[in-house]
Design an enzyme around this catalytic site. Sequence first.
Site, PDB file in Angstrom:
ATOM      1  N   CYS A  31      47.674 125.011  47.504  1.00 21.48           N
ATOM      2  CA  CYS A  31      48.754 124.761  48.270  1.00 21.48           C
ATOM      3  C   CYS A  31      50.386 124.711  48.294  1.00 21.48           C
ATOM      4  O   CYS A  31      50.084 122.961  47.320  1.00 21.48           O
ATOM      5  CB  CYS A  31      49.046 124.038  50.158  1.00 21.48           C
ATOM      6  SG  CYS A  31      50.150 123.882  50.831  1.00 21.48           S
ATOM      7  N   CYS A  34      51.825 121.890  50.351  1.00 22.61           N
ATOM      8  CA  CYS A  34      51.365 120.337  50.064  1.00 22.61           C
ATOM      9  C   CYS A  34      51.645 119.734  49.446  1.00 22.61           C
ATOM     10  O   CYS A  34      52.213 118.406  49.721  1.00 22.61           O
ATOM     11  CB  CYS A  34      49.153 121.262  50.182  1.00 22.61           C
ATOM     12  SG  CYS A  34      49.842 121.860  51.726  1.00 22.61           S
TER      13      CYS A  34
END
Length: 102
Positions: A31, A34
């Site tokens: 991600c 993230c």
Amino acid sequence: MSELVITGDNFEQEVIGSDKPVVLDFWATWCGPCRMFAPVLDAFAQKHPEIKVGKINVDDEEELAAAHSVMSIPTVVVYKNGEIVSQTSGVQSIAALEAMVK
């Protein structure tokens, strides 16, 4: 305080049983947002040793992600006294995290 890796095995002890507020970051290695959020969360953890900061990898802990209705990542969930008090998705600032914990 350093970030803790939260799993199904230690969730009850580290989150539900915590005497400190707990900020949980639901994330995954693949991600991009993230990865952008990780240094912000680390800085928040360093600034606030009175708050426990945990990371939950959604790929490894699918049951915890489902139990928290995580639909997108990163998702931040704040617990106080064993109860969820705040939850949001997306990259957050330190100020936003601080507001979530208040």
